[in-house]
Write a protein that holds these residues in place. Structure first.
Motif, short mmCIF file in Angstrom:
data_model
loop_
_atom_site.label_atom_id
_atom_site.label_comp_id
_atom_site.label_asym_id
_atom_site.label_seq_id
_atom_site.Cartn_x
_atom_site.Cartn_y
_atom_site.Cartn_z
N GLY A 1 0.79 -1.23 0.00
CA GLY A 1 0.00 0.00 0.00
C GLY A 1 0.82 1.28 0.00
O GLY A 1 0.28 2.36 0.23
N ASP A 2 2.12 1.16 -0.23
CA ASP A 2 2.99 2.34 -0.25
C ASP A 2 3.20 2.80 -1.69
O ASP A 2 4.17 2.46 -2.34
CB ASP A 2 4.34 1.99 0.41
CG ASP A 2 5.20 3.22 0.66
OD1 ASP A 2 4.96 4.27 0.01
OD2 ASP A 2 6.12 3.12 1.49
N ARG A 3 2.25 3.57 -2.17
CA ARG A 3 2.27 4.01 -3.57
C ARG A 3 3.49 4.88 -3.87
O ARG A 3 4.09 4.75 -4.94
CB ARG A 3 0.98 4.76 -3.89
CG ARG A 3 0.91 5.21 -5.32
CD ARG A 3 -0.48 5.76 -5.64
NE ARG A 3 -0.54 6.32 -6.97
CZ ARG A 3 -0.57 5.63 -8.10
NH1 ARG A 3 -0.53 4.31 -8.05
NH2 ARG A 3 -0.63 6.23 -9.27
N LYS A 4 3.87 5.74 -2.94
CA LYS A 4 5.01 6.62 -3.18
C LYS A 4 6.29 5.80 -3.40
O LYS A 4 7.03 6.03 -4.35
CB LYS A 4 5.20 7.59 -2.01
CG LYS A 4 6.34 8.55 -2.22
CD LYS A 4 6.49 9.52 -1.05
CE LYS A 4 7.62 10.48 -1.37
NZ LYS A 4 8.48 10.72 -0.26
N GLU A 5 6.55 4.85 -2.53
CA GLU A 5 7.74 4.02 -2.68
C GLU A 5 7.66 3.18 -3.95
O GLU A 5 8.65 3.02 -4.67
CB GLU A 5 7.94 3.10 -1.47
CG GLU A 5 9.21 2.28 -1.58
CD GLU A 5 9.46 1.39 -0.37
OE1 GLU A 5 10.33 0.50 -0.50
OE2 GLU A 5 8.83 1.57 0.67
N ALA A 6 6.48 2.66 -4.24
CA ALA A 6 6.31 1.86 -5.46
C ALA A 6 6.64 2.69 -6.69
O ALA A 6 7.32 2.21 -7.60
CB ALA A 6 4.88 1.32 -5.54
#
Length: 81
Positions: A29-34
């Protein structure tokens, strides 16, 4: 991938690692890191030289041919088999 140069093998491993980290970040759920890992992966993909791209394409074309009906009728198996 024995016909790829060592530097190309490292680049391909880096691309794979970035993709796996991107997928894990999306799953967590970590869109920024993805998106950061996705950017790194795309940067690495774009860094492939024309020669590297040609070798990858040749390997793919060979693998496709060895799965063709023509190859099967000839009793051919991929060189890596």
């Amino acid at each position: 991938m024995s016909d790829l140069l060592e530097s190309e093998l490292r680049l391909e491993q880096h691309i794979k690692d970035c993709g796996e980290r991107m997928a894990a970040a999306f799953k967590a759920g970590d869109r920024k890191e993805a998106c950061e890992w996705q950017g790194r992966m795309y940067t690495a993909i774009r860094s492939r030289t024309p020669e590297h791209q040609a070798r990858l394409s040749a390997r793919i074309d060979s693998a496709i041919w060895f799965q063709s009906e023509e190859a099967l009728e000839m009793g051919r198996v991929p060189p890596d088999a």
